[in-house]
Scaffold this motif. Sequence first.
Motif, PDB file in Angstrom:
ATOM      1  N   UNK A   1       0.409  -1.099   0.030  1.00 56.29           N
ATOM      2  CA  UNK A   1       0.465   0.286  -0.071  1.00 56.29           C
ATOM      3  C   UNK A   1       1.223   1.145   0.419  1.00 56.29           C
ATOM      4  N   UNK A   2       0.437   2.350  -0.808  1.00 56.31           N
ATOM      5  CA  UNK A   2       1.537   3.638  -0.885  1.00 56.31           C
ATOM      6  C   UNK A   2       1.418   3.855   0.013  1.00 56.31           C
ATOM      7  N   UNK A   3       2.859   4.926   0.996  1.00 55.04           N
ATOM      8  CA  UNK A   3       2.809   5.784   2.060  1.00 55.04           C
ATOM      9  C   UNK A   3       2.850   7.161   1.325  1.00 55.04           C
ATOM     10  N   UNK A   4       2.341   8.194   1.120  1.00 51.74           N
ATOM     11  CA  UNK A   4       2.372   9.402   1.031  1.00 51.74           C
ATOM     12  C   UNK A   4       1.501  10.560   1.943  1.00 51.74           C
ATOM     13  N   UNK A   5       1.683  11.904   1.537  1.00 51.09           N
ATOM     14  CA  UNK A   5       1.058  12.614   1.902  1.00 51.09           C
ATOM     15  C   UNK A   5      -0.460  13.002   1.565  1.00 51.09           C
ATOM     16  N   UNK A   6      -0.333  12.511   0.089  1.00 52.04           N
ATOM     17  CA  UNK A   6      -2.086  12.291  -0.183  1.00 52.04           C
ATOM     18  C   UNK A   6      -2.882  11.210   0.102  1.00 52.04           C
ATOM     19  N   UNK A   7      -2.272   9.741   0.291  1.00 56.00           N
ATOM     20  CA  UNK A   7      -2.099   8.702   0.626  1.00 56.00           C
ATOM     21  C   UNK A   7      -3.041   8.223   2.254  1.00 56.00           C
ATOM     22  N   UNK A   8      -4.228   7.755   2.167  1.00 55.39           N
ATOM     23  CA  UNK A   8      -4.585   6.862   3.320  1.00 55.39           C
ATOM     24  C   UNK A   8      -3.805   7.302   4.583  1.00 55.39           C
ATOM     25  N   UNK A   9      -2.562   5.928   4.180  1.00 57.49           N
ATOM     26  CA  UNK A   9      -1.486   6.035   5.174  1.00 57.49           C
ATOM     27  C   UNK A   9      -0.220   7.299   4.609  1.00 57.49           C
ATOM     28  N   UNK A  10      -0.298   8.246   5.681  1.00 57.74           N
ATOM     29  CA  UNK A  10       0.806   8.847   5.651  1.00 57.74           C
ATOM     30  C   UNK A  10       2.202   8.690   5.699  1.00 57.74           C
ATOM     31  N   UNK A  11       2.630   7.369   6.777  1.00 57.92           N
ATOM     32  CA  UNK A  11       4.129   7.209   7.104  1.00 57.92           C
ATOM     33  C   UNK A  11       3.699   5.586   7.385  1.00 57.92           C
ATOM     34  N   UNK A  12       4.802   4.857   7.714  1.00 60.21           N
ATOM     35  CA  UNK A  12       4.606   3.939   8.151  1.00 60.21           C
ATOM     36  C   UNK A  12       4.404   3.386   9.274  1.00 60.21           C
ATOM     37  N   UNK A  13       4.625   4.609  10.450  1.00 59.03           N
ATOM     38  CA  UNK A  13       3.643   4.582  11.839  1.00 59.03           C
ATOM     39  C   UNK A  13       2.435   4.060  11.159  1.00 59.03           C
ATOM     40  N   UNK A  14       1.653   4.867  10.739  1.00 68.33           N
ATOM     41  CA  UNK A  14       0.355   4.635  10.127  1.00 68.33           C
ATOM     42  C   UNK A  14      -0.464   3.220   9.455  1.00 68.33           C
ATOM     43  N   UNK A  15       0.516   2.824   9.326  1.00 73.72           N
ATOM     44  CA  UNK A  15      -0.010   1.278   8.221  1.00 73.72           C
ATOM     45  C   UNK A  15       0.506   0.697   9.726  1.00 73.72           C
ATOM     46  N   UNK A  16       1.702   0.499  10.943  1.00 77.10           N
ATOM     47  CA  UNK A  16       2.012  -0.029  11.450  1.00 77.10           C
ATOM     48  C   UNK A  16       0.158  -0.141  12.306  1.00 77.10           C
ATOM     49  N   UNK A  17       0.227   0.902  12.601  1.00 76.13           N
ATOM     50  CA  UNK A  17      -1.223   0.878  13.237  1.00 76.13           C
ATOM     51  C   UNK A  17      -2.271   0.275  12.970  1.00 76.13           C
ATOM     52  N   UNK A  18      -2.355   0.630  11.513  1.00 75.36           N
ATOM     53  CA  UNK A  18      -3.561  -0.157  11.032  1.00 75.36           C
ATOM     54  C   UNK A  18      -3.653  -1.397  11.239  1.00 75.36           C
ATOM     55  N   UNK A  19      -2.546  -2.527  11.101  1.00 73.89           N
ATOM     56  CA  UNK A  19      -2.043  -3.902  11.429  1.00 73.89           C
ATOM     57  C   UNK A  19      -2.017  -3.883  12.764  1.00 73.89           C
ATOM     58  N   UNK A  20      -1.917  -2.884  13.290  1.00 71.06           N
ATOM     59  CA  UNK A  20      -2.347  -3.827  15.240  1.00 71.06           C
ATOM     60  C   UNK A  20      -3.190  -4.112  14.919  1.00 71.06           C
ATOM     61  N   UNK A  21      -4.419  -3.206  15.015  1.00 67.39           N
ATOM     62  CA  UNK A  21      -5.818  -3.033  14.882  1.00 67.39           C
ATOM     63  C   UNK A  21      -6.872  -3.797  14.716  1.00 67.39           C
ATOM     64  N   UNK A  22      -6.099  -4.304  13.454  1.00 66.89           N
ATOM     65  CA  UNK A  22      -6.529  -5.764  12.839  1.00 66.89           C
ATOM     66  C   UNK A  22      -6.040  -6.763  13.962  1.00 66.89           C
ATOM     67  N   UNK A  23      -4.925  -7.053  14.162  1.00 64.76           N
ATOM     68  CA  UNK A  23      -4.578  -7.729  14.339  1.00 64.76           C
ATOM     69  C   UNK A  23      -5.349  -7.848  16.451  1.00 64.76           C
ATOM     70  N   UNK A  24      -5.406  -7.270  16.593  1.00 57.64           N
ATOM     71  CA  UNK A  24      -6.311  -7.115  18.158  1.00 57.64           C
ATOM     72  C   UNK A  24      -7.235  -7.880  17.735  1.00 57.64           C
ATOM     73  N   UNK A  25      -8.247  -7.143  16.618  1.00 60.76           N
ATOM     74  CA  UNK A  25      -8.975  -7.775  16.291  1.00 60.76           C
ATOM     75  C   UNK A  25      -9.293  -9.548  16.284  1.00 60.76           C
ATOM     76  N   UNK A  26      -7.916  -9.965  15.691  1.00 67.76           N
ATOM     77  CA  UNK A  26      -7.682 -11.765  15.490  1.00 67.76           C
ATOM     78  C   UNK A  26      -7.292 -11.984  16.655  1.00 67.76           C
ATOM     79  N   UNK A  27      -6.889 -11.669  17.446  1.00 72.58           N
ATOM     80  CA  UNK A  27      -6.426 -12.289  18.467  1.00 72.58           C
ATOM     81  C   UNK A  27      -7.685 -12.071  19.761  1.00 72.58           C
ATOM     82  N   UNK A  28      -8.294 -11.343  19.662  1.00 69.79           N
ATOM     83  CA  UNK A  28      -9.585 -11.401  20.481  1.00 69.79           C
ATOM     84  C   UNK A  28     -10.558 -12.717  19.864  1.00 69.79           C
ATOM     85  N   UNK A  29     -10.788 -12.263  18.525  1.00 71.37           N
ATOM     86  CA  UNK A  29     -11.322 -13.679  17.701  1.00 71.37           C
ATOM     87  C   UNK A  29     -10.611 -14.710  18.355  1.00 71.37           C
TER      88      UNK A  29
END
Length: 287
Positions: A20-48
């Motif tokens: 997924x692209x990382x840029x000022x005009x993309x959904x992810x502004x930084x790699x940290x945004x991508x990490x946070x996004x992935x973490x949310x879905x991993x939390x969902x999986x762990x709760x499952x």
Amino acid sequence: MSSDKIFDTLDNYFKKLDSAPVSSIAMFKSEHDKESYETIFMHSFRKYRAAFYHYNNVRRFLNEHEEFAQTPNTQDIGDNGPYNVKLSYSADHYIFELSAFLEALKSSVDFLALGCSLHFPGINCSSIRTLMRLVNNGNNRGLIFDEVRGNLDWLDRLRKYRHHFVHCRIISTSCGYERRVINGVQQIIIYPVIIPEIPPPYIPDTRQRRAMEKSPFFNDSGSYISITNTIDGEKTIDCTLKYPSPQGYIGIEDFMLQYLNSYEKFFTEIIRALSDLDFKYSNPRKS
């Protein structure tokens, strides 16, 4: 229903996330945004996975109870009978697991909703309730809202049952079995562990109520069949006692399995919708 299927679905989505692209005009502004996004879905999986763990605990309890009930009682078998013993006891440990199961599954759905909300700028979402309300009140359409709408009935039932356990009251259940001996032949009938299909109304939990409480299964509503056969001069007895679930009740394992299957359907459809969005913002539309 399989936790491996859920993991594979999520793992494939994460592989797509890597590119997924990382840029000022993309959904992810930084790699940290991508990490946070992935973490949310991993939390969902762990709760499952936690919900699946509690489901497996209930299955283990049921198997252990059946093994205990099936343990031969030589004294009973030696008595030509007829001999009939009924045993029942409180089984709150099943309810403890069910409560934790509902809490974990609801939390998994909430994390899933949080991840979805990142595709909607301006929407603050900490639970599935927000997306459900937008579907019900705003008549929003779009990839994610359509999936929520298609699973609205189950999501509502999950929220209400979980709310009942966490904030309102708890229910009780019991388990037991019968040992029947006729002409020296032993038959075991396992009582199913049942719960209400929907949260029950207020029921007093008092000493008097508990003393008078009687399981809907411990009565004569079952169908009993006894057949005597002669094989090589020896008599055998086939006896069956079935207790159909009374109206409004369901076996606890069946209940949990239904909810896990509904979750798998919802999870798979949401991830497919997110994949189609291709890590872009979604623009809700009115139907």
